[in-house]
Design an enzyme around this catalytic site. Structure first.
Site, PDB file in Angstrom:
ATOM      1  N   ASP A  93       0.819  -1.219   0.000  1.00 24.14           N
ATOM      2  CA  ASP A  93       0.000   0.000   0.000  1.00 24.14           C
ATOM      3  C   ASP A  93       0.851   1.266   0.000  1.00 24.14           C
ATOM      4  O   ASP A  93       0.485   2.262  -0.617  1.00 24.14           O
ATOM      5  CB  ASP A  93      -0.905   0.037   1.238  1.00 24.14           C
ATOM      6  CG  ASP A  93      -1.907  -1.105   1.231  1.00 24.14           C
ATOM      7  OD1 ASP A  93      -2.138  -1.673   0.147  1.00 24.14           O
ATOM      8  OD2 ASP A  93      -2.448  -1.425   2.308  1.00 24.14           O
TER       9      ASP A  93
HETATM   10  P1  NAP Z   1       0.933  -4.099   3.084  1.00 26.30           P
HETATM   11  O1  NAP Z   1       0.196  -3.163   2.210  1.00 26.30           O
HETATM   12  O2  NAP Z   1       0.223  -4.810   4.171  1.00 26.30           O
HETATM   13  O3  NAP Z   1       1.607  -5.161   2.114  1.00 26.30           O
HETATM   14  C1  NAP Z   1       2.503  -6.099   2.600  1.00 26.30           C
HETATM   15  C2  NAP Z   1       2.881  -7.026   1.459  1.00 26.30           C
HETATM   16  O4  NAP Z   1       3.860  -7.906   1.960  1.00 26.30           O
HETATM   17  C3  NAP Z   1       1.720  -7.856   0.968  1.00 26.30           C
HETATM   18  O5  NAP Z   1       1.302  -7.428  -0.300  1.00 26.30           O
HETATM   19  C4  NAP Z   1       2.254  -9.293   0.963  1.00 26.30           C
HETATM   20  O6  NAP Z   1       2.101  -9.859  -0.337  1.00 26.30           O
HETATM   21  C5  NAP Z   1       3.722  -9.135   1.288  1.00 26.30           C
HETATM   22  N1  NAP Z   1       4.200 -10.171   2.202  1.00 26.30           N
HETATM   23  C6  NAP Z   1       3.602 -10.701   3.275  1.00 26.30           C
HETATM   24  N2  NAP Z   1       4.361 -11.647   3.849  1.00 26.30           N
HETATM   25  C7  NAP Z   1       5.475 -11.721   3.085  1.00 26.30           C
HETATM   26  C8  NAP Z   1       6.646 -12.527   3.146  1.00 26.30           C
HETATM   27  N3  NAP Z   1       6.831 -13.458   4.096  1.00 26.30           N
HETATM   28  N4  NAP Z   1       7.589 -12.330   2.213  1.00 26.30           N
HETATM   29  C9  NAP Z   1       7.431 -11.417   1.225  1.00 26.30           C
HETATM   30  N5  NAP Z   1       6.340 -10.639   1.120  1.00 26.30           N
HETATM   31  C10 NAP Z   1       5.387 -10.797   2.038  1.00 26.30           C
HETATM   32  O7  NAP Z   1       2.206  -3.417   3.781  1.00 26.30           O
HETATM   33  P2  NAP Z   1       2.757  -1.936   3.768  1.00 26.30           P
HETATM   34  O8  NAP Z   1       3.057  -1.495   2.379  1.00 26.30           O
HETATM   35  O9  NAP Z   1       3.837  -1.951   4.788  1.00 26.30           O
HETATM   36  O10 NAP Z   1       1.534  -1.038   4.236  1.00 26.30           O
HETATM   37  C11 NAP Z   1       1.058  -1.018   5.573  1.00 26.30           C
HETATM   38  C12 NAP Z   1      -0.459  -1.018   5.595  1.00 26.30           C
HETATM   39  O11 NAP Z   1      -0.899  -1.089   6.969  1.00 26.30           O
HETATM   40  C13 NAP Z   1      -1.042   0.247   5.001  1.00 26.30           C
HETATM   41  O12 NAP Z   1      -2.270  -0.034   4.393  1.00 26.30           O
HETATM   42  C14 NAP Z   1      -1.251   1.088   6.238  1.00 26.30           C
HETATM   43  O13 NAP Z   1      -2.220   2.109   6.064  1.00 26.30           O
HETATM   44  C15 NAP Z   1      -1.719   0.038   7.227  1.00 26.30           C
HETATM   45  N6  NAP Z   1      -1.566   0.555   8.589  1.00 26.30           N
HETATM   46  C16 NAP Z   1      -0.335   0.699   9.131  1.00 26.30           C
HETATM   47  C17 NAP Z   1      -0.190   1.314  10.370  1.00 26.30           C
HETATM   48  C18 NAP Z   1       1.162   1.560  10.961  1.00 26.30           C
HETATM   49  O14 NAP Z   1       1.213   2.223  11.992  1.00 26.30           O
HETATM   50  N7  NAP Z   1       2.238   1.068  10.390  1.00 26.30           N
HETATM   51  C19 NAP Z   1      -1.300   1.744  11.056  1.00 26.30           C
HETATM   52  C20 NAP Z   1      -2.572   1.564  10.480  1.00 26.30           C
HETATM   53  C21 NAP Z   1      -2.670   0.957   9.250  1.00 26.30           C
HETATM   54  P3  NAP Z   1       2.061 -11.463  -0.496  1.00 26.30           P
HETATM   55  O15 NAP Z   1       0.950 -11.941   0.344  1.00 26.30           O
HETATM   56  O16 NAP Z   1       1.865 -11.666  -1.961  1.00 26.30           O
HETATM   57  O17 NAP Z   1       3.388 -11.970  -0.036  1.00 26.30           O
END
Ligand code: NAP
Length: 474
Positions: A397
């Site tokens: 994301d």
């Molecule tokens: P993300 O959008 O959750 O994407 C993570 C990606 O990692 C997934 O597409 C997944 O694809 C891949 N993945 C999972 N396990 C894996 C593994 N073992 N090896 C390789 N790839 C793997 O992560 P992000 O880009 O870090 O975004 C964070 C999200 O969390 C955002 O939507 C954000 O708004 C939300 N959020 C975060 C917080 C915060 O404080 N950090 C707070 C509220 C909301 P596959 O399944 O294909 O592997």
């Protein structure tokens, strides 16, 4: 020094340590000190209370020691959870905090009511008691639900559960509880008061559950932070009931830091509080994700390693997948090998990458990657057009260009890392599954993007092996 003065002195030092703890925790260099000072502050608070009981000849110090032992017995295993489970662990801590405030408030009300103690049930104290019980119990059930959602427990739906009239119903419920609270303030000693108090308690317990079910798993970290603020406010109310200044100041620190953290997260996602609490984010995307299948280009780690070895600037964008795979130490190896070849390597850290603020910083610090090479989104975005390679490791994301142009996207308006502006993009993930927001990522379909499918730890390990093995590579 009188015993009372000693207790107040211990409380004062404890308050100062709580404040320093927050200050120190805001910088990675001093964060460790911050944790220790927080632990010290809490220990002094307990010792101060114990000293107060002993000094007045009280015999109920066994309760304090017992609670201390019980808390430590529950806290120790909780402290052992992996970093990816810290958000739900934190939610459990808030649940305990809320429950403690709720139980103390309930006990005090029934004690004073039983004594017919009109002086103790002054309007001010009853307002504090009602606030304490409402916030305490709703934090208890709300945090348990949030922890369950984050732990992906089977029997708690991850997707937002919505139904017609939900918000009106919830607000109605809250108004009934507040109405009962007002009645209690006016007639605290009425014969029906205990029943009304129990009703407030039950409504608060129900409200905690109802408040969380329309909120999707992706918003849970923000919600946990809001619940943190509620738990802090419940502690403030408890401080007024017990006439304990330390509880008031520590609760206010807790409440305000929770609030500030949720505001930071909302800003980083370009969302409002109302949107997080009532927006049912993460609901409509199931259909989007199942839409047309676009083509990905997969590549091998061998050619990716070659391209990276020839680059002058490589920017690594870590995300939740790096955390799940625990790939940070392999990432460190890759970083070292690229640096050895004279490649400049920087990390682009999105404020909500992973599942909690600072998640990536903590993992990369664990692998001892120098802080100077970790750059916040705003600091690195300007450099991305000059980057020869962007390596996205399990992030989705936070690098999705749809946030910039697709007004229908649930992440529209969220600031992102401009990975798509680099010359070449390599993206590591296990499958074609979407990220947390449940939507496809245009970045992966660009001509310049190549997928390295697999577990992040394994793929980064392979990249490192290629770079280490092929010393003849130029
Ligand atoms: P993300 O959008 O959750 O994407 C993570 C990606 O990692 C997934 O597409 C997944 O694809 C891949 N993945 C999972 N396990 C894996 C593994 N073992 N090896 C390789 N790839 C793997 O992560 P992000 O880009 O870090 O975004 C964070 C999200 O969390 C955002 O939507 C954000 O708004 C939300 N959020 C975060 C917080 C915060 O404080 N950090 C707070 C509220 C909301 P596959 O399944 O294909 O592997």
């Amino acid at each position: 020094m009188s015993a009372e003065n000693l207790v107040q002195l211990l409380y004062l030092v404890s308050t100062a340590l709580f404040i320093l703890s927050l200050k120190w925790m805001s910088d990675p260099e001093t964060a460790r000190k911050g944790v220790f000072s927080g632990v010290g502050a809490m220990t002094l608070a307990v010792l101060g209370t114990l000293a107060g009981v002993l000094a007045t000849g009280g015999t109920h110090y066994w309760w304090i020691l017992g609670a201390f032992a019980l808390g430590a017995a529950i806290g120790y295993p909780l402290a052992q959870v992996p970093l990816t489970a810290v958000p739900q662990r934190t939610a459990l801590s808030h649940a305990f905090g809320g429950l403690a405030a709720g139980l103390v408030g309930t006990a005090k009300f029934f004690l004073y009511h039983g004594q017919g103690n009109a002086a103790a049930l002054s309007p001010f104290i009853v307002i504090a008691l009602v606030a304490e019980v409402l916030l305490g119990y709703l934090t208890f059930t709300g945090s348990l639900m949030a922890a369950g959602k984050l732990q992906e427990l089977k029997w708690i739906p991850q997707r937002p559960v919505t139904y017609p009239g939900q918000n009106v119903g919830n607000i109605g419920l809250l108004l009934v509880a507040l109405g009962l609270g007002v009645a209690l303030v006016l007639n605290p000693l009425a014969p029906w008061a205990p029943a009304a108090f129990l009703a407030v308690m039950l409504l608060a317990l129900a409200f905690g559950v109802l408040l969380i079910i329309p909120i999707g798993g992706a918003d849970m970290p923000t919600v946990i932070s809001i619940l943190n603020a509620y738990a802090g406010l419940a502690a403030v109310a408890m401080g007024f009931v017990l006439n304990n200044k330390l509880l008031i100041t520590a609760g206010a620190l807790d409440g305000s830091s929770g609030l500030i953290l949720s505001i930071i997260m909302c800003k980083a996602m370009n969302r409002s509080f109302a949107n997080v609490l009532f927006g049912a984010f993460g609901q409509a995307q199931a259909t989007v994700a199942g839409g047309e299948q676009k083509a990905y280009k997969a590549d091998t780690t061998e050619s990716a390693a070659q391209i990276m070895a020839q680059a002058s600037l490589v920017v690594i964008v870590p995300g939740y997948g790096m955390a799940v795979a625990q790939a940070q130490h392999k990432v460190r190896e890759l970083y070292d090998l690229l640096k050895k070849r004279g490649v400049t390597v920087k990390f682009a850290i999105h404020p909500v990458a992973g599942r909690m603020p600072g998640h990536m910083n903590v993992l990369l610090a664990e692998a001892e990657i120098p802080y100077d090479d970790l750059l916040e989104m705003d600091a690195i975005n300007g450099d991305l057009p000059q980057a020869d390679v962007v390596l996205v490791i399990g992030a989705n994301d936070v690098v999705n260009p749809a946030a910039r142009f697709d007004k229908t996207s649930p992440i529209y308006g969220m600031p992102i890392i401009d990975a798509d502006k680099a010359r070449t993009v390599y993206a590591i993930k296990r499958s074609k599954a979407p990220g947390f927001a449940g939507i496809d990522n245009e970045l992966y379909f660009l001509d310049k993007t190549f997928m390295l499918f697999g577990d992040a730890k394994a793929v980064v390990g392979d990249l490192a092996k290629q770079l280490a093995g092929e010393s003849g590579m130029h």
